[in-house]
Design a protein around this motif. Sequence first.
Motif, PDB file in Angstrom:
ATOM      1  N   MET A  50       6.248 -53.282  58.775  1.00 25.28           N
ATOM      2  CA  MET A  50       5.830 -54.033  57.830  1.00 25.28           C
ATOM      3  C   MET A  50       7.415 -54.316  57.011  1.00 25.28           C
ATOM      4  SD  MET A  50       3.505 -53.171  54.442  1.00 25.28           S
ATOM      5  CE  MET A  50       3.340 -54.103  53.286  1.00 25.28           C
ATOM      6  N   LEU A  51       8.299 -53.342  57.000  1.00 31.42           N
ATOM      7  CA  LEU A  51       9.549 -53.513  56.518  1.00 31.42           C
ATOM      8  C   LEU A  51      10.121 -54.749  57.210  1.00 31.42           C
ATOM      9  CD1 LEU A  51      11.011 -50.147  55.844  1.00 31.42           C
ATOM     10  CD2 LEU A  51      10.190 -51.770  53.710  1.00 31.42           C
ATOM     11  N   PHE A  52      10.211 -54.738  58.315  1.00 27.80           N
ATOM     12  CA  PHE A  52      10.759 -55.712  59.383  1.00 27.80           C
ATOM     13  C   PHE A  52      10.216 -57.109  58.972  1.00 27.80           C
ATOM     14  CE2 PHE A  52      10.341 -58.507  63.025  1.00 27.80           C
ATOM     15  CZ  PHE A  52      11.633 -58.865  63.060  1.00 27.80           C
ATOM     16  N   ALA A  53       8.812 -57.099  58.546  1.00 26.64           N
ATOM     17  CA  ALA A  53       8.083 -58.363  58.249  1.00 26.64           C
ATOM     18  C   ALA A  53       8.371 -58.713  56.995  1.00 26.64           C
ATOM     19  CB  ALA A  53       6.615 -58.128  58.556  1.00 26.64           C
ATOM     20  N   ILE A  54       8.705 -57.976  55.703  1.00 27.91           N
ATOM     21  CA  ILE A  54       8.844 -58.331  54.641  1.00 27.91           C
ATOM     22  C   ILE A  54      10.235 -59.169  54.438  1.00 27.91           C
ATOM     23  CG2 ILE A  54       9.694 -57.445  52.244  1.00 27.91           C
ATOM     24  CD1 ILE A  54       7.661 -55.358  52.775  1.00 27.91           C
ATOM     25  N   VAL A  73       8.886 -48.138  51.901  1.00 29.27           N
ATOM     26  CA  VAL A  73      10.004 -47.263  52.089  1.00 29.27           C
ATOM     27  C   VAL A  73       9.539 -45.717  51.890  1.00 29.27           C
ATOM     28  CG1 VAL A  73      12.350 -46.583  51.343  1.00 29.27           C
ATOM     29  CG2 VAL A  73      11.925 -48.931  51.505  1.00 29.27           C
ATOM     30  N   ALA A  74       8.922 -45.494  50.598  1.00 31.03           N
ATOM     31  CA  ALA A  74       8.606 -44.262  50.326  1.00 31.03           C
ATOM     32  C   ALA A  74       7.297 -43.693  51.167  1.00 31.03           C
ATOM     33  CB  ALA A  74       7.882 -44.366  49.010  1.00 31.03           C
ATOM     34  N   ALA A  75       6.519 -44.522  51.837  1.00 29.54           N
ATOM     35  CA  ALA A  75       5.522 -44.085  52.740  1.00 29.54           C
ATOM     36  C   ALA A  75       6.295 -43.770  54.232  1.00 29.54           C
ATOM     37  CB  ALA A  75       4.597 -45.024  52.825  1.00 29.54           C
ATOM     38  N   ALA A 108       5.261 -42.162  46.828  1.00 22.55           N
ATOM     39  CA  ALA A 108       4.277 -42.954  47.333  1.00 22.55           C
ATOM     40  C   ALA A 108       2.969 -43.340  46.406  1.00 22.55           C
ATOM     41  CB  ALA A 108       3.743 -42.758  48.793  1.00 22.55           C
ATOM     42  N   LEU A 109       2.739 -42.212  45.797  1.00 22.39           N
ATOM     43  CA  LEU A 109       1.637 -42.217  45.030  1.00 22.39           C
ATOM     44  C   LEU A 109       2.002 -42.998  43.652  1.00 22.39           C
ATOM     45  CD1 LEU A 109      -1.312 -41.485  43.928  1.00 22.39           C
ATOM     46  CD2 LEU A 109      -0.186 -39.156  43.346  1.00 22.39           C
ATOM     47  N   MET A 110       3.225 -42.577  42.963  1.00 20.87           N
ATOM     48  CA  MET A 110       3.766 -43.420  42.059  1.00 20.87           C
ATOM     49  C   MET A 110       3.911 -44.818  41.819  1.00 20.87           C
ATOM     50  SD  MET A 110       3.649 -40.975  39.916  1.00 20.87           S
ATOM     51  CE  MET A 110       4.290 -42.050  38.506  1.00 20.87           C
ATOM     52  N   ALA A 269      -4.028 -36.686  56.809  1.00 22.53           N
ATOM     53  CA  ALA A 269      -2.921 -36.764  55.827  1.00 22.53           C
ATOM     54  C   ALA A 269      -1.800 -37.579  56.249  1.00 22.53           C
ATOM     55  CB  ALA A 269      -2.305 -35.255  55.647  1.00 22.53           C
ATOM     56  N   PRO A 270      -1.278 -37.639  57.452  1.00 29.94           N
ATOM     57  CA  PRO A 270      -0.233 -38.498  57.862  1.00 29.94           C
ATOM     58  C   PRO A 270      -0.233 -39.961  57.813  1.00 29.94           C
ATOM     59  CG  PRO A 270      -0.347 -36.773  59.288  1.00 29.94           C
ATOM     60  CD  PRO A 270      -1.626 -36.795  58.352  1.00 29.94           C
ATOM     61  N   LEU A 271      -1.535 -40.367  57.581  1.00 29.51           N
ATOM     62  CA  LEU A 271      -1.887 -41.697  57.626  1.00 29.51           C
ATOM     63  C   LEU A 271      -1.637 -42.687  56.349  1.00 29.51           C
ATOM     64  CD1 LEU A 271      -5.238 -41.710  59.562  1.00 29.51           C
ATOM     65  CD2 LEU A 271      -2.971 -41.928  60.264  1.00 29.51           C
ATOM     66  N   HIS A 272      -1.154 -41.793  55.259  1.00 28.42           N
ATOM     67  CA  HIS A 272      -0.855 -42.629  53.923  1.00 28.42           C
ATOM     68  C   HIS A 272      -0.038 -43.891  54.458  1.00 28.42           C
ATOM     69  CE1 HIS A 272      -1.787 -38.837  51.462  1.00 28.42           C
ATOM     70  NE2 HIS A 272      -2.879 -39.891  51.406  1.00 28.42           N
ATOM     71  N   GLY A 273       1.005 -43.575  55.227  1.00 31.38           N
ATOM     72  CA  GLY A 273       1.920 -44.758  55.401  1.00 31.38           C
ATOM     73  C   GLY A 273       1.520 -45.883  56.331  1.00 31.38           C
TER      74      GLY A 273
END
Length: 337
Positions: A50-54, A73-75, A108-110, A269-273
């Motif tokens: 996603m960062l690459f696409a952005i 980035v945070a995720a 990430a939450l913030m 839990a690790p699926l937030h990103g």
Amino acid sequence: MGDEHPLQMNNTSSSRCTFFNTEPDDYRCDVILKVKRATGTFSIVACSFMLFAIWLLRRSNSLAQKMIRSLTVAALFDSVAYVMGESHPEGSLCNFQAWWLTYFDWAALMWVCLITFNLYLNLVREIRTEHYKIPYHVVAWGVPLLMSTLPLMAGYYGPAGAWCWITDNHVGWRFGIWYIPLFSLIILMTCCYSRIICVANERMRSWLGTFNPERERRKISLAEEIRPLKWYPSVYLLVSIFPLINRLHNAAYPEDPVFFLTLLHVLSAPLHGLANALVFGKDTWSQLSITGIKMAIQSRLCDSTTIGEYHATNRLVEQLILVEQTGRFRNNNIHNL
């Protein structure tokens, strides 16, 4: 020889397994650790792409797009915590993993909360927020620093299941630092998005009538901005509900962890990103056709010209001036002859 290798692997597995009272031939630790690494890796790959696409599609012009980039980035760094090796024993490395995990979970939450708040100010309150960029960054990175450092200074980090976090001896801190604020903010985001959607529907109904190009453009832009965001509280709730249930069971029965609940915990839990990438990058993925990727790569790497907006009126004026100058040139030539 064929039977020695599995036994050795199982013994190594049991020595690194601190969250089950296992026998030497217990397979559950390997399953938990492999699932944790796999889901964390999926999130890392999704966030990186996603960062690459952005970057490739130049999706970082507006403040909202820059906030989504910061969230990604945070995720991404949050997902790294889940693949930081095996179940660590108590010590500095375990404390570092626990601090890292708490910090980037909160970051990430913030950013999700600030994206919601920014959309609320823009749409409901009709306030321009371009000058809020620095305060947003201070809140998004400052609050996680406070929330992650408090347990570290108190010495409450240690082995806590499949990774290091606040230990079972400090259950109140687990819920006070993370779970109570998490679900309170999810409820607030749900209420906020409900209000945003109601206001957006009222605006769209008020725009019905005579066709107006500018009004239609604003309607489409508004729908595109809200569509991917309105589902995020539900997605965040889905990936957080099983960790909450497992931690509640750990609080009630600290010496008797349940394999199925632990498996659901490390699976979600690790699926937030990955959830961030799917929800906030939905419109980005739709632009990644083969032709679109080729054109974007060519624009990024080969073409140094600046692409701007095309103004038909300005072009028409330039053509009229050119025609007038050409006519004067011809008249002068005829007069000289």
